[in-house]
Design a protein around this motif. Structure first.
Motif, PDB file in Angstrom:
ATOM      1  N   UNK A 109       0.662  -1.336  -0.128  1.00  0.00           N
ATOM      2  CA  UNK A 109      -0.218   0.113  -0.083  1.00  0.00           C
ATOM      3  C   UNK A 109       0.768   1.160   0.097  1.00  0.00           C
ATOM      4  N   UNK A 110       0.484   2.090  -0.910  1.00  0.00           N
ATOM      5  CA  UNK A 110       0.966   3.439  -0.027  1.00  0.00           C
ATOM      6  C   UNK A 110      -0.035   5.104   0.245  1.00  0.00           C
ATOM      7  N   UNK A 111       0.844   5.014   1.434  1.00  0.00           N
ATOM      8  CA  UNK A 111      -0.889   6.133   1.444  1.00  0.00           C
ATOM      9  C   UNK A 111       0.540   7.302   2.788  1.00  0.00           C
ATOM     10  N   UNK A 112       0.768   8.400   1.332  1.00  0.00           N
ATOM     11  CA  UNK A 112       1.915   9.464   2.098  1.00  0.00           C
ATOM     12  C   UNK A 112       2.641   9.827   1.058  1.00  0.00           C
ATOM     13  N   UNK A 113       2.584  10.728   0.122  1.00  0.00           N
ATOM     14  CA  UNK A 113       3.454  10.937  -1.170  1.00  0.00           C
ATOM     15  C   UNK A 113       4.455  12.238  -0.010  1.00  0.00           C
ATOM     16  N   UNK A 114       5.989  11.550  -0.161  1.00  0.00           N
ATOM     17  CA  UNK A 114       6.605  12.438   0.674  1.00  0.00           C
ATOM     18  C   UNK A 114       6.776  11.910   1.419  1.00  0.00           C
ATOM     19  N   UNK A 115       6.146  10.807   2.198  1.00  0.00           N
ATOM     20  CA  UNK A 115       6.460  10.339   3.844  1.00  0.00           C
ATOM     21  C   UNK A 115       8.067   9.473   3.784  1.00  0.00           C
ATOM     22  N   UNK A 116       8.764   9.529   4.125  1.00  0.00           N
ATOM     23  CA  UNK A 116       9.820   7.663   4.950  1.00  0.00           C
ATOM     24  C   UNK A 116       9.197   7.029   4.994  1.00  0.00           C
ATOM     25  N   UNK A 117       8.110   6.836   5.099  1.00  0.00           N
ATOM     26  CA  UNK A 117       7.316   5.387   5.574  1.00  0.00           C
ATOM     27  C   UNK A 117       5.908   5.214   5.477  1.00  0.00           C
ATOM     28  N   UNK A 118       5.604   5.988   4.054  1.00  0.00           N
ATOM     29  CA  UNK A 118       4.581   5.778   2.487  1.00  0.00           C
ATOM     30  C   UNK A 118       4.381   4.903   2.403  1.00  0.00           C
ATOM     31  N   UNK A 119       5.023   4.326   2.420  1.00  0.00           N
ATOM     32  CA  UNK A 119       4.750   2.797   1.503  1.00  0.00           C
ATOM     33  C   UNK A 119       4.754   1.792   2.421  1.00  0.00           C
ATOM     34  N   UNK A 120       3.431   0.943   2.514  1.00  0.00           N
ATOM     35  CA  UNK A 120       3.210  -0.085   3.678  1.00  0.00           C
ATOM     36  C   UNK A 120       3.673  -1.158   2.931  1.00  0.00           C
ATOM     37  N   UNK A 121       4.642  -2.449   2.890  1.00  0.00           N
ATOM     38  CA  UNK A 121       4.869  -3.298   2.411  1.00  0.00           C
ATOM     39  C   UNK A 121       4.185  -4.220   3.361  1.00  0.00           C
ATOM     40  N   UNK A 122       3.419  -5.419   1.845  1.00  0.00           N
ATOM     41  CA  UNK A 122       2.710  -6.742   2.265  1.00  0.00           C
ATOM     42  C   UNK A 122       3.973  -7.737   2.479  1.00  0.00           C
ATOM     43  N   UNK A 123       3.432  -8.994   3.046  1.00  0.00           N
ATOM     44  CA  UNK A 123       2.289  -8.725   3.810  1.00  0.00           C
ATOM     45  C   UNK A 123       1.928  -8.744   4.855  1.00  0.00           C
ATOM     46  N   UNK A 124       0.217  -8.878   4.931  1.00  0.00           N
ATOM     47  CA  UNK A 124       0.454  -8.181   6.081  1.00  0.00           C
ATOM     48  C   UNK A 124      -0.651  -8.638   7.298  1.00  0.00           C
TER      49      UNK A 124
END
Length: 513
Positions: A222-237
């Motif tokens: 998931x991507x939630x946060x352009x320009x964020x250092x942790x905007x990419x949330x990697x799977x699997x969850x």
């Protein structure tokens, strides 16, 4: 995206057979009668409103006459990349709604329509809010729960899950898990962070989710946060909502260094430029940036130049095996009712482009004469079954204070030469019984998904309505001639929530399918 748009997201589109790209980021980055009241699932881990029968008299329209559409689900698995929350083989829909809920104006809700596999018929319905015991938080004003929704199998158990944005005191993501009984218990993803880019509008409404395998490990991210250092949330969850890891999402800019890669999904973001001044909505500069996915994170190729746009979607409209970027252009001399295609190549977006507007031979209708008629929703899918991705574009009256006028959805057919005017169709809200004069927001969100598994994508159009006009979602069957107005299914907001005095705005957010 999606504003919207999938979302506007399309992680199944491929470049060179290996690379997909999705839309994400800012303003982009689908009548039944309730047979019974809401039922909360008893026992077990579910704890949210269970799916319920929509009632035999609730579907307005004619079901498909395809004799193969009634085969058991076990014989007709849902196509790859299609949402199937209960695993019955029939595609499902999630409608993000940014309207009112009991106890919260603008609290937001999600309406789920479970496919019956019989034309555009719907088997069961589900209405989800944060007041469900199994969903974190609680109904409150302006939380906008579910305004943005994306569907993927985030935990790898074989059932499609649903991720939704929410802004209850801070931006975050909630995942509701798919199961044999449908969407069940929800969990909040820990450590989410909002965008760090400038927005001309309220950032709460501009932030968007995008899903795809951005690091190439075979698990949806998931991507939630352009320009964020942790905007990419990697799977699997994990089932507690925790991602396998996080990563940086660069703030969109042009240009940036290039890095080679393959087998990764890429991200296209649309965002507002920081002009520091108030400008008419249709004249805002909205840069489109291409972020290339890779094992070590996102990079921005220095030689990629994309036109400014307000909305985007992805599909292979010329059938060459490479995903093409479909945009609703903004600014300059761009027509308010035009669609531009940037054709894909093995290296990503290429130099070849096509623009289709009302002056293109075969495209019906005339150019709207006021600034309120702008395409604000796009999606792609193969409606006529010819193997080429087609395009739908929705033009609601975006300004609630704007002049009355038509609300329309334009269908454009793909082909071996790309997008063109041949076979184009125009759907007016009046044609389907929407409130006239721009009061229904017809075309507020559009989606293309094969609801009955016949190989042709069906058209989903939302008309969220207002405090005086009930919201409706229309399901138009796909045919060899494009979307059909015969056999249309109508889902009304009264199906999901009949609380007196609340404005549901059903489908006023995004469609997940």
């Amino acid at each position: 995206m999606d504003g919207s748009g999938d979302q506007v997201e399309a992680a199944s589109r491929r470049w060179g057979g290996k690379r997909a790209w999705v839309i994400g980021g800012g303003a982009v980055v689908v009548a039944l009668a309730v047979a019974a009241g809401m039922v909360v699932a008893a026992g077990g881990p579910a704890g949210i409103a269970a799916p319920y029968g929509c009632g035999t008299g609730g579907v307005h329209g004619t079901a498909s006459t395809d004799p193969g559409s009634n085969r058991p689900a076990s014989d007709r698995p849902a196509p790859d990349g299609v949402a199937d929350f209960d695993g019955d083989g029939h595609p499902d829909l999630a409608l993000g709604s940014m309207g009112d809920v009991p106890g919260g104006y603008g609290g937001g809700s999600i309406e789920i329509a479970y496919g019956a596999g019989d034309g555009t018929g719907i088997a069961r319905c589900q209405y989800l809010t944060q007041d469900d015991p199994g969903i974190p938080g609680g109904n409150r004003d302006e939380a906008f729960f579910g305004t943005d929704v994306v569907a993927r199998d985030f935990d790898g158990d074989g059932y499609t899950d649903l991720a939704a944005s929410v802004f209850d005191w801070k931006p975050s993501v909630i995942i509701m898990w798919g199961s044999e009984g449908g969407l069940s218990r929800g969990v909040r993803v820990p450590g989410t962070d909002g965008s760090h880019v400038s927005w001309a509008d309220d950032p709460i409404l501009d932030e968007q989710l995008a899903a795809g395998d951005f690091d190439g490990d075979g698990h949806p991210d998931l991507v939630f946060g352009l320009g964020s250092g942790k905007g990419l949330l990697k799977g699997p969850f994990g089932r507690d909502g925790a991602p396998a890891g996080t990563g940086r999402v660069p703030a969109p800019r042009r240009p940036a260094p290039d890095v080679e890669g393959a087998n990764y999904d890429d991200l296209v973001s649309i965002h507002d430029a920081d002009t520091g001044a108030e400008v008419p909505w249709r004249d805002r500069t909205r840069p489109v940036s291409y972020l290339r996915g890779g094992r070590d994170g996102f990079t921005q190729p220095e030689d990629t130049r994309l036109p400014d746009a307000g909305e985007g979607a992805i599909g292979d409209v010329d059938g060459d095996g490479y995903g093409d970027l479909v945009l609703s252009p903004r600014g300059g001399d761009a027509s308010r009712s035009s669609v531009t295609v940037v054709y894909g190549s093995a290296a990503g977006p290429g130099d070849r482009t096509t623009t289709v507007d009302r002056d293109t031979p075969g495209v019906p209708g005339t150019e709207p004469q006021d600034e309120d008629a702008v395409f604000t929703g796009l999606d792609t899918g193969d409606v006529n079954g010819d193997g080429y991705a087609d395009v739908v574009a929705g033009a609601p009256r975006w300004d609630v204070y704007g002049e009355p006028g038509p609300e329309q959805v334009l269908f454009l057919a793909g082909g071996p030469d790309g997008l063109g005017g041949e076979g184009a169709r125009l759907f007016d809200g009046d044609d389907l019984g929407a409130a006239p004069g721009g009061d229904a927001d017809f075309g507020g969100a559009v989606g293309l998904t094969d609801l009955d598994g016949d190989g042709r994508a069906d058209l989903v159009v939302t008309a969220p309505g207002s405090d005086t006009v009930e919201g409706v979602t229309y399901l138009l069957p796909g045919t060899a001639g494009g979307p059909s107005t015969t056999g249309v299914t109508r889902l009304t907001e009264g199906t999901f929530d009949d609380t007196e005095g609340l404005d549901l705005l059903m489908g006023g957010g995004e469609i997940a399918h």
